[in-house]
Write a protein that holds these residues in place. Sequence first.
Motif, PDB file in Angstrom:
ATOM      1  N   PRO A   1      -1.379  -1.622  11.705  1.00 51.41           N
ATOM      2  CA  PRO A   1      -2.421  -2.362  11.530  1.00 51.41           C
ATOM      3  C   PRO A   1      -2.742  -3.021  13.100  1.00 51.41           C
ATOM      4  CG  PRO A   1      -0.327  -3.356  11.374  1.00 51.41           C
ATOM      5  CD  PRO A   1       0.056  -1.923  11.309  1.00 51.41           C
ATOM      6  N   ALA A   2      -4.068  -3.281  13.026  1.00 51.82           N
ATOM      7  CA  ALA A   2      -4.670  -3.876  14.457  1.00 51.82           C
ATOM      8  C   ALA A   2      -3.969  -5.070  14.807  1.00 51.82           C
ATOM      9  CB  ALA A   2      -6.131  -4.135  14.072  1.00 51.82           C
TER      10      ALA A   2
ATOM     11  N   GLY B 267      -2.595   1.364   6.931  1.00 49.10           N
ATOM     12  CA  GLY B 267      -3.546   1.877   6.435  1.00 49.10           C
ATOM     13  C   GLY B 267      -3.497   3.202   6.350  1.00 49.10           C
ATOM     14  N   MET B 268      -4.255   3.994   5.493  1.00 46.06           N
ATOM     15  CA  MET B 268      -4.351   5.505   5.410  1.00 46.06           C
ATOM     16  C   MET B 268      -5.638   5.790   5.939  1.00 46.06           C
ATOM     17  SD  MET B 268      -2.534   8.021   4.716  1.00 46.06           S
ATOM     18  CE  MET B 268      -1.147   7.544   3.477  1.00 46.06           C
ATOM     19  N   VAL B 269      -5.725   6.924   6.877  1.00 43.36           N
ATOM     20  CA  VAL B 269      -6.788   7.668   7.509  1.00 43.36           C
ATOM     21  C   VAL B 269      -6.846   8.847   7.290  1.00 43.36           C
ATOM     22  CG1 VAL B 269      -8.046   8.087   9.449  1.00 43.36           C
ATOM     23  CG2 VAL B 269      -7.211   5.758   9.257  1.00 43.36           C
ATOM     24  N   MET B 270      -7.962   9.621   6.771  1.00 41.43           N
ATOM     25  CA  MET B 270      -7.975  10.811   6.510  1.00 41.43           C
ATOM     26  C   MET B 270      -8.413  11.707   7.862  1.00 41.43           C
ATOM     27  SD  MET B 270      -7.116  11.002   3.547  1.00 41.43           S
ATOM     28  CE  MET B 270      -7.057  12.576   3.245  1.00 41.43           C
TER      29      MET B 270
END
Length: 81
Positions: free
Chosen positions: A43-44, A53-56
């Motif tokens: 998280p920020a 979070g999930m990032v592709m």
Amino acid sequence: MHSGEVTTINPHNVTRYGSAYIGAYNNRLYWMVPVEYGKLVPPARDFYSRGYGMVMTEAIACVRNGRVEHWIYKKSRTPVR
């Protein structure tokens, strides 16, 4: 993938494979296989963050003699760790 050289890419987080093509990396020819996978990001550091979070992300598997010798990021061509 199963040997553990790269910790961020594993069979469970790969969402898509692209078509293989012949390309060069470190002055050697490889079968290059584009792969899209999910990467967990922290998280920020602000008040509104709700957690991980999930990032592709896109990477390329450099395959030679039936074995992945290198994983590199698609855009930057830097090694995946």
